[in-house]
Write a protein that holds these residues in place. Sequence first.
Motif, short mmCIF file in Angstrom:
data_model
loop_
_atom_site.label_atom_id
_atom_site.label_comp_id
_atom_site.label_asym_id
_atom_site.label_seq_id
_atom_site.Cartn_x
_atom_site.Cartn_y
_atom_site.Cartn_z
N GLU A 79 15.49 -22.67 -5.72
CA GLU A 79 15.72 -22.52 -7.16
C GLU A 79 15.34 -23.79 -7.91
O GLU A 79 14.75 -23.73 -9.00
N SER A 80 15.66 -24.95 -7.32
CA SER A 80 15.34 -26.22 -7.98
C SER A 80 13.83 -26.44 -8.07
O SER A 80 13.35 -27.13 -8.98
N GLU A 81 13.08 -25.86 -7.14
CA GLU A 81 11.63 -26.03 -7.13
C GLU A 81 10.90 -25.01 -8.00
O GLU A 81 9.76 -25.25 -8.41
N THR A 82 11.57 -23.89 -8.30
CA THR A 82 10.88 -22.82 -9.05
C THR A 82 11.42 -22.64 -10.46
O THR A 82 10.69 -22.14 -11.32
N TYR A 83 12.66 -23.04 -10.69
CA TYR A 83 13.25 -22.85 -12.03
C TYR A 83 12.77 -23.94 -12.98
O TYR A 83 12.78 -25.13 -12.63
N ARG A 84 12.35 -23.55 -14.15
CA ARG A 84 11.87 -24.52 -15.14
C ARG A 84 12.61 -24.39 -16.47
O ARG A 84 12.12 -24.81 -17.50
N GLY A 85 13.79 -23.83 -16.45
CA GLY A 85 14.56 -23.64 -17.67
C GLY A 85 15.35 -24.87 -18.06
O GLY A 85 15.21 -25.95 -17.46
N HIS A 87 18.36 -25.72 -17.56
CA HIS A 87 19.39 -26.20 -16.62
C HIS A 87 18.78 -26.72 -15.32
O HIS A 87 19.48 -26.81 -14.30
N HIS A 88 17.53 -27.07 -15.35
CA HIS A 88 16.84 -27.51 -14.13
C HIS A 88 17.51 -28.72 -13.49
O HIS A 88 17.75 -28.75 -12.27
N GLU A 89 17.86 -29.72 -14.28
CA GLU A 89 18.47 -30.93 -13.72
C GLU A 89 19.82 -30.63 -13.09
O GLU A 89 20.19 -31.22 -12.07
N ILE A 91 20.68 -27.83 -11.63
CA ILE A 91 20.43 -27.17 -10.35
C ILE A 91 20.02 -28.18 -9.28
O ILE A 91 20.46 -28.12 -8.13
N VAL A 92 19.17 -29.14 -9.69
CA VAL A 92 18.77 -30.19 -8.75
C VAL A 92 19.98 -30.99 -8.30
O VAL A 92 20.13 -31.30 -7.11
#
Length: 285
Positions: A79-85, A87-89, A91-92
């Motif tokens: 999810e951290s590699e594919t999500y670009r919304g 809330h990305h940080e 999730i990382v």
Amino acid sequence: MPAWARPGDVQRDVDAGYEESIPENGLGYDDLMEDRDYLFRLINTIDWEAQLRAIKGVLGRNRAASQAVSKAIDDLQHESETYRGPHHEQIVDEWVDAVSSASYSEAANSMSAIGMIMPMLESIHSQAFYSLGELYAAKGMGPPAHKRWDRAVAHPQRWNCQVYFDADGTAGTDIIRGIRQISAATGLAPFLASDTADWIDAMLTYRNKMFHGGFEWSLEQRARFARQIEARHWEHFFSAATTDEEPWIFYVRKEVIAEMPSRIEAILDSWGAFVKGLPFECGHQ
């Protein structure tokens, strides 16, 4: 009922005694016994099989929990590699925290496994060697010639596998060297698999460090164990999480944990074969 008989043995009570059922093929009980059964003639107060079943159950539950944690980490990483919304940080950060937490949970799994298996190993050796010493004394016989007996003479701890005897006869508490020495002194060593002594050395060393140092050892202890792994070629037993490219938390490898019950079963079999070949008949009165 013979003192060494276990539930399921072919037998029936007759009045105040017992009558053994003789198989139609003419074989006696000794012909039907597996090697492990002979250890029961030396120690008849312990249910090794029940202990192993309990240990296998706990190891299985820990393995399932570990697999669930690994899947959750993989999902967060994906999810951290594919999500670009927006809330990305977040999730990382969740993924990084999960990886860090898993380092401790894997250490807990290693401690759980080593904390069940090694006390059982100690119990097998401690009780079996003590009973063996009593049998030799009862028969008025001495064990095979070996420097341990020459050094110990009549020392009260001569049959204690937690004690090692130095060249000058000094007795010191050292279970790692003690097990090796008394296994050779009694003649048990040739019955064990060729890598058993090395496995015992590695697992006891790790057990001692985990029980006294917890999950995160001192920097000196981490460096020392890393050197020991390299010197003893224990890389196939252990792995480590690192920080700044230095060892941080050491683990027993998952495949090594999975085979621990089989290791103990093999040791029980070896003990049984050894007892079967003793120069006298042993049995409880």
